[in-house]
Write an enzyme that holds these catalytic residues in place. Structure first.
Site, PDB file in Angstrom:
ATOM      1  N   GLU A   1      -8.444  -5.464  11.412  1.00 32.15           N
ATOM      2  CA  GLU A   1      -7.067  -5.650  10.956  1.00 32.15           C
ATOM      3  C   GLU A   1      -6.220  -6.262  12.078  1.00 32.15           C
ATOM      4  O   GLU A   1      -6.266  -5.814  13.224  1.00 32.15           O
ATOM      5  CB  GLU A   1      -6.526  -4.280  10.554  1.00 32.15           C
ATOM      6  CG  GLU A   1      -5.127  -4.234  10.028  1.00 32.15           C
ATOM      7  CD  GLU A   1      -4.726  -2.814   9.626  1.00 32.15           C
ATOM      8  OE1 GLU A   1      -3.664  -2.661   9.006  1.00 32.15           O
ATOM      9  OE2 GLU A   1      -5.487  -1.858   9.949  1.00 32.15           O
TER      10      GLU A   1
ATOM     11  N   LYS B   1      -2.432  -6.199   2.606  1.00 35.91           N
ATOM     12  CA  LYS B   1      -2.671  -4.760   2.546  1.00 35.91           C
ATOM     13  C   LYS B   1      -1.810  -4.149   1.444  1.00 35.91           C
ATOM     14  O   LYS B   1      -0.622  -4.482   1.303  1.00 35.91           O
ATOM     15  CB  LYS B   1      -2.338  -4.134   3.907  1.00 35.91           C
ATOM     16  CG  LYS B   1      -2.741  -2.684   4.087  1.00 35.91           C
ATOM     17  CD  LYS B   1      -2.522  -2.289   5.543  1.00 35.91           C
ATOM     18  CE  LYS B   1      -2.966  -0.873   5.851  1.00 35.91           C
ATOM     19  NZ  LYS B   1      -2.828  -0.565   7.300  1.00 35.91           N
TER      20      LYS B   1
ATOM     21  N   CYS C   1      -7.834  -1.228   5.795  1.00 38.65           N
ATOM     22  CA  CYS C   1      -7.621   0.078   6.418  1.00 38.65           C
ATOM     23  C   CYS C   1      -7.199   1.170   5.447  1.00 38.65           C
ATOM     24  O   CYS C   1      -8.009   1.721   4.729  1.00 38.65           O
ATOM     25  CB  CYS C   1      -6.620  -0.051   7.568  1.00 38.65           C
ATOM     26  SG  CYS C   1      -6.695   1.343   8.725  1.00 38.65           S
TER      27      CYS C   1
END
Length: 659
Positions: A46, A115, A169
């Site tokens: 990330e 995300k 994540c």
């Protein structure tokens, strides 16, 4: 890609916070290394271009401009590479900032995946800088790096060999991860670009999360987490990375390594697709309305000059785990078998159970299961009637082991020789007793079964079958002989596992005397003992000399039943598993091919025996019960399967049939 395998990698570069030039050099180095190893898709962490821990620097225009310029440089670097890279980068759009994964291949950005779940609790303050992908409408495109690029959480990407999706994540930690929908939209593999910090116990929890999600989705899962170089102002990033396939860990990075890492493995996409086709629950979860919201982006065809190499180990004994797992598995299997038998005893109100005891592995396991069932029912073991039936091929070793074991276990013993009855039968048929053909062998097997059936009726009981899964697959049983019983407790236990079960029982269920007997049974060559012994009284008819090594046949059977692989792929896997470098015996490719042909020929021609099997409990993931896992016409042709193995200069070996 070869035989359904696609090579993937997770990379952990060393970074400097807010130093995009340094970071892009590290990423380029890892991409070049991945290219040299024939990696098709590479996953980086990330925000790898900027580093994850930039905090309020993400609000600085200079950093955002540097990130875009660095991505342009990376695109140019990728122009002559075959590897597809997934790189974390901040993207500004409509006065918002998104934490994105950029999909780069051959000089082009094919998509940006933002995300979805932005953590904002405890040590995480991401909402201070980033906006969730949920605010974006479907079909958003933006001008970026000189291109018009789609940006959405609802993107899946198709390569020549697989379809993949991306989450970032925290997305994995959500109650409903984006990967759930990505898998239903066709993603075979999920890539997770992450920067989760290290805490006591978190590594194991995360590992279980990755494995569990890959199992739930019947997917591959590649996770790359940030490592050395991230700010340690308040947090530490240890560089966790995992490559998983349907609940199995294929590779993982070294934690706390103070250097860059690249972990590679091969995900079997063909296997995953086979699992999904078989598991109808996966199809039942399909939501056409939801999937219509996903856009499939096709990448350039993958073409590499690097020869494909399979680096992941192939277990030569897929039915048999290793270490402490084997002990757990053995105990669990004995309990499943004995509970099944106990229930059948109670339901039928049987006074006895009758088992033919030969001194071989299968009848020994059936006897041990019966003892365990009687003990759990708190019934006298004398209700177990073990009948030894010596014949023309019975050796002193197996006879002695059979009688000793029954004495040591405290069951009722009966001995009935089959020789007089079979001799009379030969006379009635006009068969020469010196001709040791199928009539000679099968007459003995059927006489033994007749004795067991009639003895069970005589004593108010039923016959417990002893035949195992491997014998059923090969048809290595006499039709209406040892093929038949009232309840087959070993019906889904492969031969390679039977040996371990008896060994486990010797260590955990036996006294000293019976332990010695059990271990000798384990060491005895596998044989039906239907042909007279040699001049020294030793077993002359060795099963594995006739039909091939059971460890090979069990390997073949596993991949036929579990995944429906074509013969060429099974051959490829077997050559790898039995090359002498792993946990299997070393066999030449020619030997493997010979017995694989034998396996398919027998597997097809002997289906008629499996079509009328007696009841028996399913124990493992594979079963041949016609009422359960395997429904196959008895007259199906094996021609296509055998042709798949044909080469120009090899002839098909003859096969010994046991009708």
């Amino acid at each position: 890609m070869q035989n359904g395998f696609i090579k993937v990698a997770a990379a952990i570069p060393s970074v400097k916070v807010a130093d995009c030039s340094f970071n892009i050099q590290q990423i380029e180095s890892l991409m070049a290394s991945a290219e040299g190893q024939g990696v098709e898709i590479l996953c980086l962490p990330e925000l790898a271009i900027t580093a994850y821990t930039c905090q309020d620097l993400f609000q600085q225009q200079l950093l955002l401009d540097e990130a875009e310029a660095s991505l342009l440089k990376l695109m140019e670097f990728s122009r002559n590479l075959n590897v597809t890279a997934l790189v974390g980068v901040p993207i500004a759009y409509n006065s918002m900032l998104f934490n994105c994964a950029a999909v780069i291949q051959r000089g082009k950005v094919y998509g940006l995946v933002p995300k979805t779940y932005i953590p904002n609790y405890k040590e995480f303050y991401e909402k201070r800088w980033f906006t969730s992908a949920q605010v974006l409408a479907n079909g958003v495109e933006l001008r970026f790096c000189g291109q018009t690029v789609p940006m959405s959480k609802n993107l899946v990407f198709s390569t020549t060999h697989c379809t993949f999706g991306i989450e970032i994540c925290e997305d994995l930690w959500a109650p409903v991860p984006p990967s759930n929908h990505l898998a239903l939209a066709g993603a075979d593999i999920i890539f997770n670009l992450s920067a989760s910090n290290e805490l006591i116990g978190k590594a194991q929890y995360l590992r279980n999360l990755v494995l569990g999600q890959s199992a739930r989705l019947l997917a591959g899962y590649v996770y790359a987490g940030s490592g050395y170089g991230e700010s340690t102002q308040d947090l530490v990033f240890s560089g966790r990375a995992f490559i998983a396939e349907n609940g199995a860990l294929l590779a993982q990075a070294e934690r706390f390594a103070m250097r860059e890492q690249l972990i590679c493995s091969e995900i079997d996409v063909e296997r995953l697709r086979a699992e999904r086709r078989t598991n109808t629950t996966f199809a039942n979860a399909f939501d056409n309305e939801l999937v219509q919201n996903y856009r499939n982006i096709e990448l350039e065809p993958y073409a590499s000059n690097v020869p494909f190499t399979l680096t992941r180990p192939i277990d030569a004994h897929p039915f048999v785990p290793e270490g402490y797992e084997l002990d757990e598995r053995c105990e669990e299997i004995i309990c499943i078998q004995s509970e099944a038998l106990a229930r059948r005893i109670e339901h039928t109100r049987a006074k006895t159970v009758v088992i033919g005891i030969s001194g071989g592995l299968d009848s020994t396991l059936a006897l041990l299961v019966a003892v365990h069932a009687f003990d759990r029912l708190e019934r006298d073991r004398r209700g177990i009637v073990g009948i030894t039936m010596p014949g023309f091929g019975t050796t002193d070793r197996t006879y002695t082991n059979a009688t000793n074991l029954m004495k040591e276990l405290g069951v009722t013993i009966r001995e009935i020789s089959i020789a007089p009855a079979v001799t009379q039968h030969f006379m009635d048929l006009g068969h020469d007793i010196n001709v040791h053909d199928l009539t000679y062998e099968n007459s003995q097997a059927r006489e033994r079964t007749q004795i067991l059936m009639d003895a069970a009726g005589q004593m108010g009981g039923f016959v417990v079958g002893t035949g195992d899964l491997s014998e059923l697959a090969l048809g290595w049983a006499t039709y209406n002989g040892d093929h038949m019983s009232m309840y087959g407790v070993n019906a889904s236990i492969p031969k390679t596992l039977v040996k371990h079960l008896v060994s486990w029982a010797a260590r955990n269920m036996a006294d000293e005397a019976s332990r010695t007997t059990l271990l000798d049974i384990v060491d005895t060559p596998i044989s039906p003992e239907l042909i007279p012994a040699d001049e020294n009284g030793n077993i002359k008819q060795v099963t594995e000399d006739l039909v091939g090594p059971y460890e090979l046949h069990d390997f073949f059977l596993y991949y036929v039943l579990r995944f429906g692989f074509r013969p060429q792929k099974i051959y490829y896997l077997a050559c790898r598993a039995f090359d002498g470098t792993g946990n299997g015996t070393a066999y030449t490719n020619e030997v493997i091919l010979k017995w694989l042909r034998t396996f398919f020929r027998r597997f097809f021609t002997q289906q008629f025996k499996r079509s009328c099997l007696p009841d028996g409990p399913k124990v493992g993931s594979c079963s041949l019960s016609p009422r359960g896992d395997w429904r196959m016409p008895s007259d199906a042709s094996s021609d296509a399967w055998l042709a798949d193995l044909e080469t120009e200069d090899e002839s098909t070996p003859s096969v010994v049939e046991n009708a």
